[in-house]
Design a protein around this motif. Structure first.
Motif, PDB file in Angstrom:
ATOM      1  N   THR A 183       5.599  -6.224  -0.311  1.00 25.36           N
ATOM      2  CA  THR A 183       4.619  -5.227   0.120  1.00 25.36           C
ATOM      3  C   THR A 183       5.304  -4.036   0.769  1.00 25.36           C
ATOM      4  OG1 THR A 183       2.929  -6.930   0.456  1.00 25.36           O
ATOM      5  CG2 THR A 183       2.607  -4.830   1.593  1.00 25.36           C
TER       6      THR A 183
ATOM      7  N   GLN B 278      -3.221   1.845  -0.755  1.00 25.33           N
ATOM      8  CA  GLN B 278      -3.018   0.397  -0.751  1.00 25.33           C
ATOM      9  C   GLN B 278      -4.315  -0.344  -1.068  1.00 25.33           C
ATOM     10  OE1 GLN B 278      -0.391  -1.236   2.322  1.00 25.33           O
ATOM     11  NE2 GLN B 278      -0.217   0.801   3.224  1.00 25.33           N
ATOM     12  N   TRP B 279      -4.188  -1.322  -1.952  1.00 23.51           N
ATOM     13  CA  TRP B 279      -5.327  -2.166  -2.340  1.00 23.51           C
ATOM     14  C   TRP B 279      -4.878  -3.618  -2.169  1.00 23.51           C
ATOM     15  CZ3 TRP B 279      -7.607  -2.484  -8.001  1.00 23.51           C
ATOM     16  CH2 TRP B 279      -8.802  -3.201  -7.957  1.00 23.51           C
ATOM     17  N   HIS B 280      -5.333  -4.239  -1.096  1.00 21.66           N
ATOM     18  CA  HIS B 280      -4.938  -5.616  -0.791  1.00 21.66           C
ATOM     19  C   HIS B 280      -5.983  -6.566  -1.390  1.00 21.66           C
ATOM     20  CE1 HIS B 280      -1.723  -4.243   1.814  1.00 21.66           C
ATOM     21  NE2 HIS B 280      -2.585  -3.385   2.342  1.00 21.66           N
TER      22      HIS B 280
ATOM     23  N   LYS C 151      -8.044  -9.932  -2.475  1.00 29.21           N
ATOM     24  CA  LYS C 151      -8.511 -11.214  -1.950  1.00 29.21           C
ATOM     25  C   LYS C 151      -9.033 -12.060  -3.118  1.00 29.21           C
ATOM     26  CE  LYS C 151     -10.019  -9.021   2.361  1.00 29.21           C
ATOM     27  NZ  LYS C 151     -11.181  -8.778   3.269  1.00 29.21           N
TER      28      LYS C 151
ATOM     29  N   ASP D 124      -1.703  -5.271  -4.038  1.00 35.09           N
ATOM     30  CA  ASP D 124      -0.962  -6.312  -3.332  1.00 35.09           C
ATOM     31  C   ASP D 124      -1.552  -7.702  -3.566  1.00 35.09           C
ATOM     32  OD1 ASP D 124       1.143  -7.109  -1.661  1.00 35.09           O
ATOM     33  OD2 ASP D 124      -0.124  -7.039   0.132  1.00 35.09           O
ATOM     34  N   GLU D 125      -0.701  -8.633  -3.994  1.00 37.37           N
ATOM     35  CA  GLU D 125      -1.050 -10.037  -4.218  1.00 37.37           C
ATOM     36  C   GLU D 125      -2.125 -10.169  -5.303  1.00 37.37           C
ATOM     37  OE1 GLU D 125      -1.830 -11.619  -0.233  1.00 37.37           O
ATOM     38  OE2 GLU D 125       0.277 -12.224  -0.143  1.00 37.37           O
TER      39      GLU D 125
ATOM     40  N   THR E 235       2.225  -6.639  -6.613  1.00 34.64           N
ATOM     41  CA  THR E 235       2.960  -7.783  -6.087  1.00 34.64           C
ATOM     42  C   THR E 235       2.249  -9.087  -6.433  1.00 34.64           C
ATOM     43  OG1 THR E 235       1.886  -7.957  -3.911  1.00 34.64           O
ATOM     44  CG2 THR E 235       3.693  -6.355  -4.141  1.00 34.64           C
TER      45      THR E 235
END
Length: 283
Positions: free
Chosen positions: A43, A59-61, A63, A118-119, A160
């Motif tokens: 990240t 940023q786009w995290h 879930k 992200d993730e 990521t």
């Protein structure tokens, strides 16, 4: 896209392979898919590349409940219904109830930018496929307003993954892939130096010995990562733990001080304690 090349930064120790991967993604104008153990700086890489190249970062995290549509836009029907009941005249224009997602904001950016997804592996298996067209063509259609949003500049996209689930082949084909290997002792020493430039060499040497020995313990459910090493060193400094306290004739027969910063679940703590007990029994 910026013509500057990423060569690492003052806050991020990047290996040669990693800098090559970032610059290859820039050249190919493809998303950079980054995998690696948790805590290896996946990240942070996007943040440091954006800072080093002087580009805005979006940023786009992700879930487990995240849908691809949310990265584009969402239609807030609840707010429109409420305003309708209150007699608000703005309900006549549906555009007031379109909430722009991270990708829309990035597409509208006046300058080239960096986007972090992200993730990605946390979401539903269909999530990556649902973004294929948008990431390929750098455009999408807003059905409610009948408009097409096109990227002013193709952003540098970092994606990521912690390898929690396999990603679709069609998605992988559109990415440049890089796996961040866990740092060796020399690279880890450089990483620590960024965060603790005044750390005494003997304490660093002993701490790294303990850390890498611990990672070699067979059967650990979660090996300690770079971020856990940095937390541990911070505690060692705060408690003024001397290098001698880490130095043992055989580390297998001693539990390191403040080990709760390194071992993050009871199974691993119990495993480590059993191995120490067995080692002492052999003597």
């Amino acid at each position: 896209m910026s013509t500057k090349r990423f060569e690492g930064s003052d806050n991020y120790v990047a290996t040669r392979d990693l800098t090559l991967a970032v610059n290859a993604a820039v050249t190919l104008q493809r998303p950079l898919l980054i995998k690696g153990e948790p805590g290896t700086g996946k990240t942070m890489l996007a943040e440091e590349v954006a800072a080093a190249l002087g580009l805005p970062l979006f940023q786009w995290h992700i879930k487990s409940t995240t849908k691809a549509q949310q990265g584009l836009y969402e239609y807030d029907a609840v707010s429109r219904l409420r305003d309708s009941q209150l007699g608000d005249p703005k309900v006549e224009d549906i555009a007031h109830y379109i909430v722009k997602g991270v990708l829309w904001q990035a597409f509208e950016c006046e300058t080239p930018c960096v986007v972090l997804i992200d993730e990605v592996d946390k979401a539903d298996i269909e999530f990556p496929n649902d973004l294929l067209r948008e990431l390929d063509r750098m455009e999408f259609h807003v059905y409610e307003t009948r408009q097409t949003v096109r990227a002013r500049h193709r952003p540098l996209v970092f994606i990521t993954s912690n390898n929690e689930k396999e990603l679709p082949d069609a998605f992988l084909r559109r990415c440049f892939f890089h796996y961040i290997k866990f740092p060796d002792k020399e690279t880890m020493g450089k990483i620590v130096d960024v965060h603790f430039p005044d750390l005494k060499k003997d304490l660093l040497r002993e701490a790294l010995e303990v850390f890498f020995d611990l990672r070699e313990v067979p059967g650990l459910k979660k090996k300690p990562s770079t971020s856990e090493l940095l937390d541990w060193l911070k505690l060692l400094l705060a408690e003024d733990i001397p290098p001698e306290a880490l130095r043992a004739k055989d580390q297998k027969a001693a539990i390191p001080p403040l080990h709760g910063a390194l071992l993050k679940n009871e199974q691993d703590v119990h495993l480590f304690e059993r191995l120490i007990f067995m080692e002492r029994q052999r003597r």
